[in-house]
Enzyme design. Sequence first.
Site, PDB file in Angstrom:
ATOM      1  N   SER A 184      -7.587 -79.914 -32.305  1.00  0.00           N
ATOM      2  CA  SER A 184      -6.889 -80.612 -31.226  1.00  0.00           C
ATOM      3  C   SER A 184      -5.648 -81.350 -31.714  1.00  0.00           C
ATOM      4  CB  SER A 184      -7.839 -81.595 -30.536  1.00  0.00           C
ATOM      5  OG  SER A 184      -8.441 -82.461 -31.471  1.00  0.00           O
TER       6      SER A 184
ATOM      7  N   ASP B  27      -8.744 -93.333 -30.022  1.00  0.00           N
ATOM      8  CA  ASP B  27      -9.881 -92.824 -30.794  1.00  0.00           C
ATOM      9  C   ASP B  27      -9.611 -92.799 -32.290  1.00  0.00           C
ATOM     10  OD1 ASP B  27      -8.195 -90.653 -31.155  1.00  0.00           O
ATOM     11  OD2 ASP B  27      -9.351 -89.290 -29.890  1.00  0.00           O
TER      12      ASP B  27
ATOM     13  N   HIS C 124      -6.555 -88.530 -32.547  1.00  0.00           N
ATOM     14  CA  HIS C 124      -5.504 -87.789 -31.873  1.00  0.00           C
ATOM     15  C   HIS C 124      -4.192 -88.561 -31.897  1.00  0.00           C
ATOM     16  CE1 HIS C 124      -9.280 -86.026 -30.277  1.00  0.00           C
ATOM     17  NE2 HIS C 124      -8.603 -84.909 -30.488  1.00  0.00           N
TER      18      HIS C 124
END
Length: 622
Positions: free
Chosen positions: A480, A600, A603
């Site tokens: 990601s 988080d 990311h």
Amino acid sequence: MKRTTRYSRKYVPSIDGLRALAVIAVIAYHLNFSWAKGGFIGVDIFFVLSGYLITNILLTQWEKNQSLQLKQFWIRRFRRLIPAVYVMIVVVVIYSVFFHPEILKNLRGDAIASFFYVSNWWFIFHNVSYFDSFGLPSPLKNLWSLAIEEQFYLIWPAFLLVFLKWVKNPKLLLKIVIGLGLLSAVWMTILYVPGTDPSRVYYGTDTRAFDLLSGCALAFVWPFNRLSPVVPRKSKAVLNIAGTISILCFILFTAFVSEYQPFLYRGGLLFVAILGVIMIATISHPASYLSKIFSFKPLRWIGTRSYGIYLWHYPIITLTTPVLEITQPNIWRAILQVAATFIIAELSFRFIETPIRKNGFINYFKGFKDKNYFIWKNKPVGKWLSIAGVVAVLAIFTLGMSNVLSVNTNAEKQQTSVKTTTSTPDEKKDDKKEDKATKDKEADSNKASEQKETQKPDNKNKSAATPKTIITQTVAIGDSVMLDIEPYLKEAVPNITIDGLVGRQLRDAITTATGYKKFNSENSSVILELGTNGPFTEDQLNDLLDQFDKATIYLVNTRVPRGWQSDVNKSIANAASRPNVTVVDWYSRSSGQSQYFAPDGVHLTKAGAQAYVAMLTSVMNK
């Protein structure tokens, strides 16, 4: 079942000392101290100890009455365990309503599962890792072990009753218990897949039963109320030597073993259980010098409150540690967290656990109801204030557990917006001036860090050794984080092929790479960004790199606030010895740059994505 002479030992103080050692190891592990990376094995000691003590109680009861009196046994267990954990769950949910509303969506399910002591299976079925998670970890995740113990307390006495009635041979009964334990350990070995998150085998009641059954087996041959304080000198020496070696092995495991080492799940944890058996056998024996050492009063104090300490330490640590600092322990913060844990555990021990254990639920609440702590004008104001407080607490808890509070939606929107800003190419045009300003601002720091990134011993002068190859095609494979940088990478590297996938691990990329065989040529470059979602072995990394042995590979290391970060980066650094591999040091480049990361801690924000691409392209252009 014939047993040896009984000695009057209803309480063994050294057992509390052992509890203290186990809970200290677990706390140090959750504080992420580098010297306690294997501290999670303290839970194994608790499991073995539970199996030993409970089986001791049940066998003693059987000797007296030829009955286990299961109803009374279960009532005692519920009195001992349920009140404190329920209070903790309620407090954590209420605290989260006010201070961490972003975790409420997941916390609801965790709380319900914890109420019914099935949280270990809840975490398994919902793929909640014990060792990692992005963003703030669930503050109730430590309750998985209590779920296993409660399941054991429900199932084991019933099985034992059947065994005692139908299996008259004590040696055969012991063999059955040992056999079941070995089956559990073998089942763990079968289910474990190296290079993957081991949480399934770590959480499972089926794969952890050998810990508890090891303690059960010890109770058959080493009941603490049958141990003589007087033994021959040679026997005493054996006790002391075996106990000392087992303690040293426990300390070494705590200091050097990592949760991702495959041997742990292929017999390593069984070895820890055996260590636990030896530790309990020697520490509980009145003739052992370890029995005196572990009866030290401060250790006993911690041990008697170890249940509350275990309950409270994890939510306190997770709820008071910034996400980006999870893997960076702060000694002063840790001291405050431990102090808060001990204070709350003491309050729980005095005012919740002990009164209910001694007097039962009904008498406890009746006594609470009958006490008037504050009288004003001959009216029991204190009682009514207490009732109002309880009602308020339950109301807030109910709101937190319901969907009335939609704070989780706002948190989700915030996280989604981060991804949108780094995934929409059109926005780059609107923010061109801003991008330029950002790049200019970071230019100086980029130059310094990029020199560091590419001038490490393993990478140094690789390009000087051979003439620079003209690269005509590039593929980028990642997770990601690759999706976060995709729009900016496409702009910086025209005609690049990008394959990013949320949740991708390196083992998945090995299969993915087979679809890009055309990029395994001297005029091709390959960007690999992996390690965000979990650990991998060096063999797995080599399997991936071998598929591009002719191409120029840019292997980017990782910054992820999780325990596997150092292992991943170490494996990546070792890969720099390959002549076609250049390690790109995102870990150093992003150090201290909190603005690069989403809430988080993994990311990337827009600024982070731009810095990442600037670093990457600078290395590629050398």
